[in-house]
Design a protein around this motif. Sequence first.
Motif, short mmCIF file in Angstrom:
data_model
loop_
_atom_site.label_atom_id
_atom_site.label_comp_id
_atom_site.label_asym_id
_atom_site.label_seq_id
_atom_site.Cartn_x
_atom_site.Cartn_y
_atom_site.Cartn_z
N THR A 191 14.04 3.65 -2.93
CA THR A 191 13.58 3.13 -1.64
C THR A 191 12.94 4.29 -0.90
N ASN A 192 11.65 4.30 -0.89
CA ASN A 192 10.92 5.49 -0.42
C ASN A 192 10.00 5.18 0.73
N GLY A 193 10.58 4.87 1.87
CA GLY A 193 9.78 4.75 3.07
C GLY A 193 9.04 3.44 3.19
N PRO A 194 8.13 3.37 4.15
CA PRO A 194 7.42 2.14 4.45
C PRO A 194 6.41 1.78 3.37
N GLU A 195 5.97 0.52 3.41
CA GLU A 195 4.95 0.05 2.48
C GLU A 195 3.67 0.87 2.67
N PRO A 196 2.93 1.12 1.58
CA PRO A 196 1.69 1.89 1.70
C PRO A 196 0.60 1.08 2.39
N THR A 197 -0.33 1.79 2.98
CA THR A 197 -1.50 1.12 3.54
C THR A 197 -2.38 0.65 2.39
N GLN A 198 -3.39 -0.16 2.71
CA GLN A 198 -4.27 -0.65 1.65
C GLN A 198 -4.97 0.51 0.95
N LEU A 199 -5.42 1.52 1.70
CA LEU A 199 -6.08 2.67 1.09
C LEU A 199 -5.10 3.42 0.16
N GLU A 200 -3.86 3.61 0.64
CA GLU A 200 -2.87 4.28 -0.20
C GLU A 200 -2.57 3.47 -1.45
N ARG A 201 -2.54 2.15 -1.31
CA ARG A 201 -2.28 1.30 -2.48
C ARG A 201 -3.43 1.43 -3.49
N ASP A 202 -4.67 1.45 -3.00
CA ASP A 202 -5.81 1.61 -3.90
C ASP A 202 -5.74 2.95 -4.63
N VAL A 203 -5.34 3.99 -3.89
CA VAL A 203 -5.20 5.31 -4.54
C VAL A 203 -4.10 5.25 -5.60
N LEU A 204 -2.99 4.61 -5.28
CA LEU A 204 -1.87 4.51 -6.24
C LEU A 204 -2.29 3.76 -7.50
N LEU A 205 -3.05 2.68 -7.33
CA LEU A 205 -3.49 1.91 -8.49
C LEU A 205 -4.35 2.76 -9.43
N LEU A 206 -5.26 3.50 -8.86
CA LEU A 206 -6.12 4.37 -9.67
C LEU A 206 -5.32 5.54 -10.22
N LEU A 207 -4.37 6.03 -9.44
CA LEU A 207 -3.50 7.11 -9.90
C LEU A 207 -2.68 6.65 -11.10
N ALA A 208 -2.13 5.43 -11.01
CA ALA A 208 -1.33 4.90 -12.11
C ALA A 208 -2.17 4.65 -13.35
N ALA A 209 -3.47 4.44 -13.15
CA ALA A 209 -4.37 4.24 -14.30
C ALA A 209 -4.80 5.57 -14.92
N GLY A 210 -4.32 6.68 -14.37
CA GLY A 210 -4.62 8.00 -14.95
C GLY A 210 -5.90 8.63 -14.47
N LYS A 211 -6.46 8.13 -13.36
CA LYS A 211 -7.73 8.67 -12.86
C LYS A 211 -7.52 10.00 -12.13
N LYS A 212 -8.48 10.88 -12.27
CA LYS A 212 -8.45 12.15 -11.56
C LYS A 212 -8.89 11.95 -10.11
N ASN A 213 -8.60 12.96 -9.27
CA ASN A 213 -8.92 12.84 -7.84
C ASN A 213 -10.41 12.60 -7.60
N GLU A 214 -11.25 13.30 -8.38
CA GLU A 214 -12.70 13.15 -8.19
C GLU A 214 -13.14 11.71 -8.50
N VAL A 215 -12.56 11.14 -9.55
CA VAL A 215 -12.93 9.76 -9.93
C VAL A 215 -12.42 8.78 -8.88
N ILE A 216 -11.21 9.01 -8.38
CA ILE A 216 -10.65 8.15 -7.33
C ILE A 216 -11.54 8.21 -6.09
N ALA A 217 -11.95 9.42 -5.72
CA ALA A 217 -12.81 9.59 -4.55
C ALA A 217 -14.11 8.83 -4.71
N HIS A 218 -14.67 8.89 -5.93
CA HIS A 218 -15.93 8.20 -6.20
C HIS A 218 -15.75 6.69 -6.08
N HIS A 219 -14.65 6.17 -6.63
CA HIS A 219 -14.40 4.72 -6.59
C HIS A 219 -14.20 4.23 -5.17
N LEU A 220 -13.53 5.03 -4.34
CA LEU A 220 -13.15 4.58 -3.00
C LEU A 220 -14.12 5.08 -1.92
#
Length: 308
Positions: A242-271
């Motif tokens: 149980t780790n704090g409040p629910e993520p914002t939509q932007l944080e959730r999008d980052v988490l989804l791409l993070l879980a898919a193994g994307k690097k920060n640069e790729v995540i930045a490009h997608h978002l």
Amino acid sequence: MHTTESVEQIANRAGLTPEGVAAAESRLAGLGLLQPCPSGGWAAVSPETAADTLLAAAQKDVLERQSAIAATRARLHALTGEYLEARSMRSAKGSIEIIEGIDNIRSVIDDLARNCTSSADALIPGSSLSEEGIRAAIPLDLETLARGVRIRTLLQHSARKHRPTAQYAATISSAGAQVRSTGVIPSQMLIYDNDCGVLPVDPADTAVGVVLVRDPAVLSFLQRLFDHHWERGLDFTAEEQTNGPEPTQLERDVLLLLAAGKKNEVIAHHLCISPRSVSRIVATLMDRLGATSRFQAGVRAAMNGWLS
């Protein structure tokens, strides 16, 4: 009992009121312990005789019902041979059968569960099980486990937050079932004895119908698919983070791409945000999740239901 004595005479002898004597006579007559005499008054009847007389009709009704039950049971048992023959025909290797209608589906699954002898594996997608489905599944699962059948059930991480589903998992786990959870489950699937697989006709509406698969090649693939997801699952009984409040939509999008193994640069490009912003969001999320790696952050986020 003095059969010819009046109510008043009996009342005087017994020290009762006439009304009390009349009420007592009425109760005893209702129990069959007094019978009217032709010459007037009452005759006492033994309790054994009264019981035989009073209960004769009820005993007759019970005997008739028992006879009807025995006859019905005999007629049903006489159909056992036809049932086994039909079941063996339905179980022919290489066959694929479609079952339609929720009542028919439940009947077939109940039959498969009650007749399996070694294993029952289940993939169950979604964030919860219906309470009606849980009520039907628990006694069937417990009966199956009592026969020594191995049960493995794989749920989604998000189901941990649904109390009835969590209680169901705890109930069957305490009886010997193995229950795990994972992030993504492709489709609902049941496999019995590695001999029959059950797949939904429409994954979006499992009540439409199911496909029974007995082809060995297809079953082998389905079993490997189950094992692939099972090996990557976490024990459902593991304590949930149980780790704090629910993520914002932007944080959730980052988490989804993070879980898919994307690097920060790729995540930045997608978002369409800067890599520095991604780095800051990832660091914040890892700290909130208590994760020491990006992979661990993805796992814990999935367990929290943040990726659903």
